[in-house]
Structure formats: structure tokens, C-alpha cells
Design an enzyme around this catalytic site. Structure first.
Site, PDB file in Angstrom:
ATOM      1  N   ARG A  37       0.788  -1.227   0.000  1.00 28.45           N
ATOM      2  CA  ARG A  37       0.000   0.000   0.000  1.00 28.45           C
ATOM      3  C   ARG A  37       0.824   1.283   0.000  1.00 28.45           C
ATOM      4  NH1 ARG A  37      -3.320  -2.997   3.912  1.00 28.45           N
ATOM      5  NH2 ARG A  37      -4.998  -3.960   2.727  1.00 28.45           N
ATOM      6  N   GLY A  52      -4.366  -7.236   9.613  1.00 23.77           N
ATOM      7  CA  GLY A  52      -5.597  -7.702  10.202  1.00 23.77           C
ATOM      8  C   GLY A  52      -5.662  -8.129  11.654  1.00 23.77           C
ATOM      9  N   ASN A 108     -10.003  -5.405  14.702  1.00 24.89           N
ATOM     10  CA  ASN A 108     -10.952  -6.192  15.474  1.00 24.89           C
ATOM     11  C   ASN A 108     -10.265  -7.243  16.339  1.00 24.89           C
ATOM     12  OD1 ASN A 108     -10.650  -7.251  12.531  1.00 24.89           O
ATOM     13  ND2 ASN A 108     -11.108  -9.073  13.752  1.00 24.89           N
ATOM     14  N   ASP A 147     -16.266  -7.531  13.280  1.00 20.28           N
ATOM     15  CA  ASP A 147     -15.132  -7.172  12.418  1.00 20.28           C
ATOM     16  C   ASP A 147     -15.133  -5.673  12.124  1.00 20.28           C
ATOM     17  OD1 ASP A 147     -12.878  -7.264  10.870  1.00 20.28           O
ATOM     18  OD2 ASP A 147     -13.687  -8.580   9.328  1.00 20.28           O
ATOM     19  N   LYS A 183     -15.337   1.327  11.083  1.00 19.41           N
ATOM     20  CA  LYS A 183     -16.075   0.475  10.152  1.00 19.41           C
ATOM     21  C   LYS A 183     -17.524   0.296  10.572  1.00 19.41           C
ATOM     22  CE  LYS A 183     -14.086  -3.350   8.681  1.00 19.41           C
ATOM     23  NZ  LYS A 183     -13.260  -4.589   8.680  1.00 19.41           N
ATOM     24  N   TRP A 239     -11.028   0.658   3.476  1.00 17.58           N
ATOM     25  CA  TRP A 239      -9.901   1.451   3.971  1.00 17.58           C
ATOM     26  C   TRP A 239      -9.527   2.607   3.047  1.00 17.58           C
ATOM     27  CZ3 TRP A 239      -5.893   1.680   0.611  1.00 17.58           C
ATOM     28  CH2 TRP A 239      -5.669   0.599  -0.257  1.00 17.58           C
TER      29      TRP A 239
END
Length: 560
Positions: A136, A198, A262, A305, A329, A390
Site C-alpha cells: 500500500r 488484520g 478487530n 469485524d 467500520k 480502507w
């Protein structure tokens, strides 16, 4: 507003790194001065400025001439897995960017000519992990180009030549289920910091920091708090919570802001019925030590999540100070005191929300959350990708509006007790089944909207039949740039959302558009190539995604 700049090919002018970025006296526009306006010709860091505005002070390309925008040059990196997800960095006429599988490039920002290329030699284990290939961005400073690697390292390259200077292994890929770096680590003075992918791995998620000049480890922050009330039994050891997107550094207060993801298992909370600090949390950290200045947990005992990993936006509050504005989120925006995390306001971002009755705007605490339950199927809105993915928004200090995407998509979740994941590429989801679907009584879709970030008042909104996954760029020329999943690139009027320009790139946009200037000419650079795991998840609600083409092309536009 455009500052005239002659092309620079003396590398001594470039390798000053962060010091050069801070000391370079960019011309200020008539609208203001400071972190969002300085160094206007460059895009020196991930969000361009420490306040995460993603705003360019350049105005040579504007509402009057944007229809004349045309291709100046195209860069094809030669690798297309997961498309281009990066935000290019531009400093003094040189663009630094990254493509899939940690392929790093230095390009002439006026012509696209390759100055150097670096391809990381990755451990073969990267072929087994779930979060493969995604890269990224890079960070540039202190005479170096920094990346987080797909095999769990921070790597420093010589800014002039691309030669590897140091490499520090930070994760144990085999034992930590492929915990890797998909986002670039960020600089806070001589500290380089960042987190791994993650909250979906059954590990103790971490934020790592090293000395930016040597690669020597400085500190490591364990995200799941060592507290049996927060993490009953041995749940902390598999609690996840990693900080997988770039944090930001505020030099005015010497503070790192970074959001965590999460808790794991994602959709099943059996055995972890505490608040699960510091998952789904915005952290303010001391750069030298990694110690917490303050924290704000947005989703206690997250079982949907709903990461807190997105950008920390610093916005003027009209009273001589700044507020920290943060989208979760879960479909809510939290407006906080940036110095202590106290709640100023909470407003609902998404149109469809049923995971809770709401969020208390005074405390930030969810009201009557509707948790998934083992062996039961429930409909939750928003979906696991969030009210927005994102892809970052952009704040324009002239209009005082925040331009950001949204998706109106829900999911049916059947929770299940999590067994020990089998291998390196396995995730800890706590699921028997999940399916993305339409909101009740409506058709799933997406949008681009302009909000007052402090109050949530909507100025305008543009609908899309599928949620756009590109980040957003706003400019002093009164423009808002973004792209959709089909490959259409757009420029909108920042005041009213009117479409002013459109270009077919051939494959969807997922990365971060930027603007910069070389030798008095302004450019708009937009990474294209539909990728990441998000389109795959979204295909459950939008089957046509499966027919969209991949790709990877960095398109750079200008006007004559």
C-alpha cells in the site's frame, strides 16, 4: 496557487529526507498556511500532511480547465496481482511508489522514466499466507525509502540508488499465521513504526518501532492488553487486533495516532467476553517509548469485524484548536479531543445500521449492541468491510468539507465456535457462514459524499451502483478526484458534487490519487487496477464484480 520549481537532479537536494520535508518553505495559498498548505509542490508522506487531509494546495488544475485534463505519462510496473493499492510519494520531481509483491520504483515525476527499481527477495512462505501481494505504499525520509515487507520485515533503501541499507525481521511468519506488513511504516522523527495485517490471525497483534537510521528495534507494543478482566482465560493469546493501516505522527505534540483492528475470532466471542482492550481502539502513543498517552476504544468486545484502523483526521474546530475525527467500520464517526481522546461528538455515517441501537454521542459507548450468537444466523449492517473500506477520504480546508466514500451493504452472519486454524494461511473468523447482501428493503450500492466532519451535516452525495474503492483527493482548485470499480476516474466540483471530468482507465481504482508539481506544471496521479480482497467479498452482493478486469497502471494527468 503554484510555486515555480526548476527540475532538480542533484541527489543532495533529495536525500535530506524528513528534515527537508519539514524545512522546505512551500508557498501558502490564499486560503491558509501550515501543515495542510506547506510544501505545495510535493506529496511527501502518505496523507501528504500530518493532519491526514489528503488535500493539495495546488490550483493550476481547476474547475475551469479540468475538462482539458489529459494523460501525461503512464507507468506499468509489470505485476498486477491485487492491482495498485499505493499512494505515491513525490519529493522534488521524483516519485516513489510500490506495486504488488514489494516492487519499489523511483520515477521521474515529469516523464515517468524509471530512475531505479527494487524487488524484495521474499521468504517463500509468502506464497502460503492469506494476505498476499498487497503493497500500500512507501515512506520517504532521512535519505531513505522505507517499506514494510510481505514477509514481516521493515526495509530501508537508499533514496538515491534503491540499494538495500538494512532489513529487520519483526514477525515470525510461521508461528504468527503470516503476520505481514501490507502498509508502509511511518516516520516519527528517527522512529519508524507500523503494525501488521488484520485482526484475523489468532495471535497477539503488535505495533513495532525501530530506529529509522539503523533498523535497530526500539519498542514493541502488544495490542491485546495483559488484563484477565479484558481478556478472560487464554483469549488474549489469540486476540488479534493488529494495526494494519498507516498511523500518523503529529510533530506539534510529538504524538503517534494509530488505530487497531478487530478482536479475534472476528464473529464469535465465546471465551473473550471482556472489553478486549486495545482492539478496535484509537491509540495515542509516545514515539520514543511506545507508551500510551490516551486511548479511545470505539467497539468494546468487537464481534462484527469493526476495525478502528482508519485514518485519524485532524480538523480545525473553529475555536483555535483541532479535533480528531475518526471513522470506524461500524458506521459512526467519532469526534475527539486530540490531546486526551475525550468525546466531543459521535455521528452516524452510514445510512443502514442495525448492529446496535446507536452510539451515545457523549460517551462514545454503543447502545444495546446486537452480538452474533453461536449457531444462529443474523443480519448485521454495515458488513464486515465496513461503512467504508480502507480507501481514505479527503478534507478541504477551503470548503471545510470532508469527502469520503461509503457502502450500503449488509451481511448475514452465522457465528461458530472457532477451532484452532490449520495453517499459515488460515484465519480466526469464528464463522460457519457469511454472505454479503442488500440492506432490508433496499438495493446495495455506494456513494461519495461531502460532510461537515465535526457535525456530520451532509452537503452533497453522489450514488454509485457499486461501492467505489479508490481513496479521494481534494485540491485548492475546487476539485475532488476519485475512481470507481469499473475503471472510471472522476473529477467533481468540491462545492456541489457536479461531475466535471471523466476518464476510462480500463480497470478499477483502489489506490490513493495525489497531486504535485514539477517545473511549474501541476500533475494528478491516480493508481489503477482493481485489487485487494474487498472486491472478492463484495461480489456476494455485486456478482458483476467477478467479470471486471484486473490491471496495474499508474496514470498521470496534466493540462497544457
Amino acid at each position: 496557487m503554484l510555486k515555480r520549481m526548476e527540475p532538480k537532479r542533484s541527489w543532495s537536494s533529495i536525500v535530506g529526507g524528513a528534515a527537508l520535508v519539514l524545512l522546505s518553505a512551500g508557498a501558502a495559498s490564499a486560503e491558509g498556511k501550515g501543515p495542510g498548505f506547506d510544501d505545495p509542490n510535493n506529496w511527501p508522506q502518505y496523507h501528504r500532511s500530518p493532519n491526514a487531509w489528503r488535500f493539495s494546495p495546488l490550483d493550476q488544475i481547476n474547475k475551469d480547465n479540468v475538462k482539458k485534463l489529459h494523460i501525461s505519462w503512464i507507468h506499468q510496473p509489470g505485476v498486477i496481482t491485487h492491482g495498485l493499492q499505493a499512494t505515491p510519494i513525490v519529493i522534488d520531481g521524483v516519485m516513489y511508489t510500490i506495486a504488488a509483491d514489494n516492487n519499489v520504483f523511483a520515477l521521474d515525476a515529469a516523464t515517468g522514466a524509471v530512475i531505479w527499481r527494487y524487488t524484495a527477495k521474499l521468504d517463500p512462505i509468502v506464497k502460503q499466507v492469506f494476505y498476499q501481494s498487497a503493497s500500500r505504499g512507501v515512506t520517504v525520509g532521512r535519505g531513505k525509502v522505507f517499506i514494510g515487507s510481505l514477509d514481516g520485515r521493515f526495509i530501508a533503501l537508499d533514496q538515491k540508488t534503491g540499494k538495500e541499507l538494512w532489513s529487520t525481521q519483526l514477525t515470525n511468519m510461521k508461528n504468527e499465521y503470516g503476520a505481514l506488513f501490507s502498509s508502509p511504516p511511518q516516520l516519527a522523527g528517527d522512529i519508524l513504526f507500523g503494525g501488521t495485517t488484520g485482526g484475523d490471525q489468532p495471535i497477539i497483534g503488535k505495533i513495532f518501532a525501530v530506529n529509522a537510521d539503523t533498523g535497530e528495534r526500539a519498542w514493541t507494543f502488544d495490542i491485546p492488553k495483559d488484563d484477565p478482566k479484558s481478556w478472560p482465560g487464554d483469549s488474549r493469546n489469540v486476540g488479534g487486533g493488529s494495526a494494519w493501516l498507516p498511523g500518523t505522527y503529529d510533530p506539534s505534540t510529538d504524538t503517534i495516532y494509530i488505530g487497531t483492528s478487530n478482536a479475534a475470532p472476528d464473529f464469535n466471542r465465546e471465551g473473550r467476553e471482556g472489553d478486549n482492550l486495545y482492539t478496535a481502539t484509537v491509540l495515542a502513543l509516545e514515539p520514543k517509548t511506545g507508551k500510551i498517552k490516551w486511548h479511545r476504544q470505539e467497539v468494546p468486545n468487537d464481534t462484527w469485524d469493526f476495525d478502528s484502523a482508519y485514518e485519524a483526521l485532524l480538523v480545525p474546530d473553529g475555536k483555535g484548536s483541532q479535533s480528531l475525527v475518526h471513522l470506524n467500520k461500524n458506521g459512526f464517526v467519532y469526534v475527539m479531543n486530540k490531546d486526551n481522546g475525550d468525546i466531543k461528538n459521535v455521528w452516524q455515517y452510514t445510512e443502514n445500521m442495525n448492529w446496535a441501537k446507536g452510539v451515545d454521542p457523549k460517551t462514545g459507548i454503543p447502545i444495546e449492541p446486537n452480538f452474533p450468537e453461536t449457531d444462529k444466523t443474523k443480519l448485521h449492517c454495515p458488513n464486515l468491510l465496513g461503512a467504508r473500506s480502507w480507501n481514505h477520504g479527503s478534507y478541504n480546508p477551503g470548503t471545510k468539507l470532508w469527502y469520503s466514500h461509503g457502502m450500503e451493504v449488509c451481511n448475514h452472519v452465522t457465528s461458530a465456535k472457532q477451532e484452532k486454524p490449520a495453517g499459515v494461511g488460515s484465519l480466526s473468523l469464528g464463522l460457519a457462514d457469511i454472505k454479503l447482501t442488500d440492506p432490508p428493503g433496499k438495493k446495495a450500492d455506494g456513494w461519495l459524499a461531502a460532510f461537515d466532519p465535526l457535525t456530520g451535516k451532509e452537503s452533497w452525495k453522489v450514488r454509485f451502483d457499486m461501492p467505489p474503492l479508490s481513496s479521494v483527493l481534494s485540491t485548492a482548485g475546487g476539485l475532488v478526484f476519485t475512481g470507481d470499480m469499473y475503471g472510471n476516474l472522476y473529477a467533481y466540483d468540491a462545492d456541489n458534487g457536479k461531475e466535471l471530468w471523466k476518464f476510462n482507465a480500463g480497470s478499477g481504482a483502489r489506490g490513493g490519487p495525489v497531486s504535485y508539481a514539477v517545473n511549474g506544471k501541476q500533475y494528478i496521479a491516480i493508481p489503477t487496477g482493481l485489487g485487494s480482497h474487498a472486491p472478492g467479498f463484495l461480489s456476494g452482493a455485486f456478482p458483476k464484480i467477478k467479470d471486471l478486469p484486473g490491471g496495474a497502471a499508474l496514470l498521470v494527468f496534466t493540462v497544457d
